[in-house]
Design a protein around this motif. Structure first.
Motif, mmCIF file in Angstrom:
data_model
loop_
_atom_site.group_PDB
_atom_site.id
_atom_site.type_symbol
_atom_site.label_atom_id
_atom_site.label_comp_id
_atom_site.label_asym_id
_atom_site.label_seq_id
_atom_site.Cartn_x
_atom_site.Cartn_y
_atom_site.Cartn_z
ATOM 1 N N ALA A 23 -10.635 25.906 7.287
ATOM 2 C CA ALA A 23 -11.909 25.659 7.966
ATOM 3 C C ALA A 23 -11.676 24.941 9.292
ATOM 4 C CB ALA A 23 -12.829 24.839 7.078
ATOM 5 N N PHE A 24 -10.683 24.064 9.332
ATOM 6 C CA PHE A 24 -10.421 23.347 10.582
ATOM 7 C C PHE A 24 -9.745 24.241 11.610
ATOM 8 C CE2 PHE A 24 -10.207 19.402 7.778
ATOM 9 C CZ PHE A 24 -11.520 19.093 8.053
ATOM 10 N N LEU A 68 -14.809 31.126 9.031
ATOM 11 C CA LEU A 68 -15.214 29.762 8.677
ATOM 12 C C LEU A 68 -15.996 29.792 7.367
ATOM 13 C CD1 LEU A 68 -15.357 26.795 9.613
ATOM 14 C CD2 LEU A 68 -17.502 27.332 10.713
ATOM 15 N N PHE A 69 -16.885 30.792 7.228
ATOM 16 C CA PHE A 69 -17.648 30.935 5.988
ATOM 17 C C PHE A 69 -16.718 31.162 4.806
ATOM 18 C CE2 PHE A 69 -19.437 33.997 2.959
ATOM 19 C CZ PHE A 69 -20.448 33.228 2.419
ATOM 20 N N VAL A 70 -15.729 32.040 5.005
ATOM 21 C CA VAL A 70 -14.820 32.352 3.899
ATOM 22 C C VAL A 70 -14.051 31.098 3.476
ATOM 23 C CG1 VAL A 70 -12.817 33.706 3.224
ATOM 24 C CG2 VAL A 70 -14.621 34.747 4.556
ATOM 25 N N PHE A 71 -13.546 30.347 4.451
ATOM 26 C CA PHE A 71 -12.794 29.136 4.106
ATOM 27 C C PHE A 71 -13.708 28.069 3.501
ATOM 28 C CE2 PHE A 71 -9.337 30.636 6.972
ATOM 29 C CZ PHE A 71 -8.353 30.616 6.016
ATOM 30 N N PHE A 72 -14.940 28.010 3.977
ATOM 31 C CA PHE A 72 -15.922 27.107 3.373
ATOM 32 C C PHE A 72 -16.076 27.430 1.893
ATOM 33 C CE2 PHE A 72 -18.504 23.922 5.188
ATOM 34 C CZ PHE A 72 -18.456 24.053 6.563
ATOM 35 N N GLU A 73 -16.251 28.717 1.589
ATOM 36 C CA GLU A 73 -16.450 29.111 0.193
ATOM 37 C C GLU A 73 -15.207 28.813 -0.626
ATOM 38 O OE1 GLU A 73 -19.371 30.181 -1.241
ATOM 39 O OE2 GLU A 73 -20.017 29.464 0.710
ATOM 40 N N ALA A 133 -27.327 24.449 7.358
ATOM 41 C CA ALA A 133 -26.249 24.646 6.376
ATOM 42 C C ALA A 133 -25.150 23.596 6.574
ATOM 43 C CB ALA A 133 -25.661 26.044 6.512
ATOM 44 N N PHE A 134 -24.779 23.343 7.835
ATOM 45 C CA PHE A 134 -23.725 22.357 8.099
ATOM 46 C C PHE A 134 -24.198 20.950 7.762
ATOM 47 C CE2 PHE A 134 -22.018 25.418 11.477
ATOM 48 C CZ PHE A 134 -21.179 25.998 10.550
ATOM 49 N N LEU A 135 -25.477 20.673 8.045
ATOM 50 C CA LEU A 135 -25.992 19.333 7.762
ATOM 51 C C LEU A 135 -25.991 19.057 6.265
ATOM 52 C CD1 LEU A 135 -28.932 18.946 10.288
ATOM 53 C CD2 LEU A 135 -26.749 17.802 10.326
ATOM 54 N N ILE A 136 -26.236 20.102 5.461
ATOM 55 C CA ILE A 136 -26.177 19.909 4.009
ATOM 56 C C ILE A 136 -24.760 19.493 3.620
ATOM 57 C CG2 ILE A 136 -26.295 21.066 1.781
ATOM 58 C CD1 ILE A 136 -28.568 22.735 2.866
ATOM 59 N N LYS A 137 -23.765 20.206 4.177
ATOM 60 C CA LYS A 137 -22.381 19.869 3.836
ATOM 61 C C LYS A 137 -22.002 18.500 4.373
ATOM 62 C CE LYS A 137 -21.905 24.427 3.201
ATOM 63 N NZ LYS A 137 -21.508 25.284 2.176
ATOM 64 N N ALA A 138 -22.567 18.140 5.533
ATOM 65 C CA ALA A 138 -22.187 16.865 6.138
ATOM 66 C C ALA A 138 -22.862 15.690 5.434
ATOM 67 C CB ALA A 138 -22.542 16.856 7.621
ATOM 68 N N GLY A 139 -23.829 15.967 4.566
ATOM 69 C CA GLY A 139 -24.482 14.878 3.844
ATOM 70 C C GLY A 139 -25.490 14.136 4.689
ATOM 71 N N THR A 193 -17.263 15.959 3.659
ATOM 72 C CA THR A 193 -18.445 15.844 4.507
ATOM 73 C C THR A 193 -18.038 15.958 5.976
ATOM 74 O OG1 THR A 193 -18.197 13.467 4.467
ATOM 75 C CG2 THR A 193 -19.771 14.400 2.948
ATOM 76 N N LYS A 194 -16.777 15.605 6.248
ATOM 77 C CA LYS A 194 -16.310 15.678 7.635
ATOM 78 C C LYS A 194 -16.125 17.118 8.082
ATOM 79 C CE LYS A 194 -15.835 11.184 7.100
ATOM 80 N NZ LYS A 194 -16.303 10.521 5.868
ATOM 81 N N VAL A 195 -16.034 18.056 7.132
ATOM 82 C CA VAL A 195 -15.978 19.463 7.524
ATOM 83 C C VAL A 195 -17.310 19.867 8.167
ATOM 84 C CG1 VAL A 195 -15.568 21.803 6.736
ATOM 85 C CG2 VAL A 195 -14.406 19.942 5.638
ATOM 86 N N GLY A 196 -18.409 19.373 7.587
ATOM 87 C CA GLY A 196 -19.718 19.646 8.174
ATOM 88 C C GLY A 196 -19.810 19.080 9.579
ATOM 89 N N PHE A 197 -19.345 17.838 9.725
ATOM 90 C CA PHE A 197 -19.336 17.204 11.045
ATOM 91 C C PHE A 197 -18.512 18.023 12.018
ATOM 92 C CE2 PHE A 197 -16.099 14.747 13.402
ATOM 93 C CZ PHE A 197 -16.865 14.332 14.476
ATOM 94 N N TYR A 198 -17.321 18.437 11.552
ATOM 95 C CA TYR A 198 -16.429 19.201 12.418
ATOM 96 C C TYR A 198 -17.089 20.497 12.869
ATOM 97 C CZ TYR A 198 -12.621 22.363 13.585
ATOM 98 O OH TYR A 198 -11.831 23.269 14.219
ATOM 99 N N ALA A 199 -17.727 21.203 11.938
ATOM 100 C CA ALA A 199 -18.326 22.495 12.281
ATOM 101 C C ALA A 199 -19.458 22.307 13.284
ATOM 102 C CB ALA A 199 -18.836 23.183 11.020
#
Lengths: 111, 532
Positions: free
Chosen positions: B129-130, B138-143, B223-229, B256-262
């Motif tokens: 994802a990074f 990115l979606f595939v790595f997220f999943e 979607a990213f905000l959900i992951k970022a918490g 949660t930092k993955v959401g921030f990163y995205a």
């Protein structure tokens, strides 16, 4: 065709959202499946809706305008595979939760 | 030279090798053998991350390193991109995962099945994802990372874990649907999924498509905000993180930092250029969400009596801080945020591990006592004449106490540790950016400072309850060296980072120039294209 497809997507999505807001895990999983169907159709529609367009060029001199966009199809294929896997995984967790709590309520207890 | 060019894909491949090796080895042999193999794999991952990081730090001219998979030409094929931001995140993942793995090998890996397999799958998803430069990838790595995280959240089973994980899975499946919808809208309007290509195509977009594109970006943002918490989409986070097994929760500290990163990556790429024409798309909403997240997290932290829940709320506070920094959209602020993301992740990871160590130290009666003290107030302590000289503190307790203190100082952002340096860099960046501080600057500063105070109060209160009120005296506590070492390592690294803050900030400023500089990222990935 546009109307039919958009209606289908809309109805599936609305039903899906309604169902995932229900308190039973079975309703939630059906809702999630419906949502993923809606999303897959939506992905497909984003490649422009075309009737009778071939995914490959049939004649050497074929014009690019006769050509269906293959990217959304590739995306949908991947999304379907991932969606199935996730639904299966959720089903297992759902069964585990049912077994551990003795209830199919999403919070694990009835009230 | 040819071998060096494969560097960007190495972190992903090494983790994949870890998954395969563990599957082949099987789960029934849990001796030192398995531990050694996994240690080697994680160390290799760390080496690859360090090499990638230092290669990008040295090569001043290389802004971003693109690696076309299958050597397809860039806008059509999927591409991996390693720039300084990605390298920093990969390195943080590698450090944190090595520490969590070491910790887990002491005893947690035998509480269920396939721990190491899932563990390496999660790091593979994180690294991917990074490093990816393509939205669908990115979606595939997220999943991928989510699938592994579902397994890990359930690891060790138990009713609480299953219930928390079920909520977590539902929320993330819905988030994945939103991700696909947003991505589909972007593809429908722009016609490409390559992030650099999107950045190139946005200014050339037809005016009529603009609304649809922004709707897509907004859905993707949710979607990213959900992951970022982010508040109000964070409700799954405290339960999941506090009921997960400690080494798993430690690794989740970076999720949660993955959401921030995205958000940072896409937002600066897609809307960065629009900054000149006034407010950036969604800036106000992100600011408000950031402040609300920090407020919610700080108040939640104050309300916590258990250390694992406290750590979960601290994760929400750091998510809010990062969200605010992204929303500020100012290179100097983002550079501070990058330092913050590294140290906050390491310290939060250490805190989750520390909680488990403290649990082993405290007898369960003492924990009940600590909670009931909170609930019912102290009974009047009888002055015990015999005990005027306090019991000597055993060495193990002292070490754990110091670790807790360091983690508290980092999380609260007190000098001299890097939490302070990062927050200071963000605030001074915010004030330097605009000649006259605006309301936004004050909200930003106020939220950062107040959250520091509240976090400090929460941590000190918990620390007092744990170390002063409820430690058994006289009993010798056996702490495993293998469990203490990763915690001390992570916190020592935080101390080292504060010594190296100068050069690191220089590196992060370079990183920020790549992501904020219009066309730099796209120019590195799409050679030969005219840059806007």
């Amino acid at each position: 065709m546009e109307l039919t497809l958009s209606l289908a997507i809309g109805v599936l999505m609305a039903s899906g959202v309604y169902l995932i807001l229900r308190p039973r895990t079975f309703q939630v999983i059906i809702g999630l499946s419906m949502m993923s169907y809606a999303v897959n159709l939506f992905l497909l529609a984003m490649g422009r809706l075309r009737m009778d367009a071939a995914p490959i060029l049939t004649t050497p001199a074929g014009a690019v305008t006769d050509y269906a966009d293959p990217v959304p199809q590739a995306l949908v294929l991947t999304a379907i595979v991932i969606g199935f896997a996730m639904t299966a995984l959720f089903l297992v967790v759902l069964l585990a939760a049912r077994g551990l709590s003795g209830s199919d309520h999403v919070d694990g207890r009835e009230n | 030279m040819d071998g060096v060019n494969h560097l960007p894909i190495l972190p992903i491949l090494i983790s994949l090798a870890g998954v395969i090796v563990n599957l082949v080895l099987g789960d029934h042999r849990r001796g030192r053998h398995t531990f050694a193999v996994n240690l080697v794999i994680s160390s290799l991952g760390l080496c690859a991350a360090i090499v990638l990081f230092s290669a990008l730090a040295r090569g001043g001219a290389i802004a971003a390193w693109s690696y076309p998979l299958g050597a397809w030409p860039v806008p059509f094929g999927i591409v991996l991109v390693a720039d300084r931001l990605a390298a920093t995140m990969v390195l943080t993942t590698a450090i944190l995962s090595l520490a969590a793995l070491l910790y887990a090998s002491a005893r947690w890996h035998s509480r269920g099945s396939h721990f190491f397999t899932l563990f390496h799958a999660l790091t593979m998803g994180l690294n991917g994802a990074f490093l990816t430069g393509d939205l669908f990838n990115l979606f595939v790595f997220f999943e991928l990372l989510l699938a592994a995280s579902y397994g890990l959240a359930l690891y060790g089973a138990g009713r609480n874990r299953v219930r928390a994980a079920m909520h977590y899975i539902v929320v993330n499946l819905v988030a994945s649907s939103l991700f696909l919808i947003g991505m589909a809208l972007i593809y429908g309007t722009i016609g490409t999924l390559n992030m650099a290509d999107i950045a190139r195509a946005v200014p050339l977009m037809r005016e009529g498509d603009r609304g649809l594109f922004e709707a897509g970006a907004a859905v993707l943002g949710v979607a990213f905000l959900i992951k970022a918490g982010s508040w109000p989409l964070h409700f799954w986070l405290p339960n999941t993180y506090s009921s997960a097994a400690p080494p798993v929760a430690a690794l989740f500290a970076i999720m949660t930092k993955v959401g921030f990163y995205a958000i940072l990556r896409l937002w600066t790429l897609v809307f960065g250029q629009g900054a000149a024409e006034g407010a950036v798309f969604g800036q106000d909403v992100m600011m408000a969400l950031g402040v609300a997240t920090i407020a919610y997290g700080s108040i939640g932290a104050l309300s916590c009596k258990a250390l694992d829940r406290l750590a979960s709320y601290l994760i929400i506070v750091s998510a809010g801080t990062l969200l605010l920094a992204v929303a500020y959209n100012e290179p100097a602020v983002t550079a501070g945020a990058l330092l913050y993301v590294v140290v906050a992740t390491l310290a939060a990871g250490a805190l989750f591990l520390l909680k488990d160590v403290i649990d082993q130290m405290l007898p369960s009666e003492a924990q009940v006592l600590a909670v009931s003290l909170e609930l019912y107030g102290d009974e009047e302590e009888e002055a015990d004449d015999d005990q005027e000289v306090g019991p000597t503190i055993p060495a193990g307790t002292a070490i754990v106490g110091w670790c807790f203190a360091i983690a508290a100082i980092v999380m609260a952002g007190l000098p001299p540790l890097p939490g302070f340096i990062a927050k200071f860099a963000m605030i001074s960046g915010a004030f330097q950016a605009t000649p006259a501080p605006t309301a936004m600057t004050w909200w930003f500063t106020g939220a950062l400072m107040l959250s520091g105070l509240l976090v400090l109060v929460a941590m000190v209160r918990n620390g007092i309850n744990i170390f002063w009120a409820s430690l058994p005296d006289g009993e010798v506590v056996q702490l495993r060296r293998q469990e203490l070492a990763p915690i001390i390592g992570l916190l020592a690294l935080c101390v080292v980072i504060s010594l190296l803050a100068g050069p690191l900030m220089g590196f992060f400023l370079d990183a920020v120039n790549v992501i904020h500089g219009p066309g730099v990222y796209a120019g590195a990935i799409l050679p030969g294209e005219a840059q806007p």
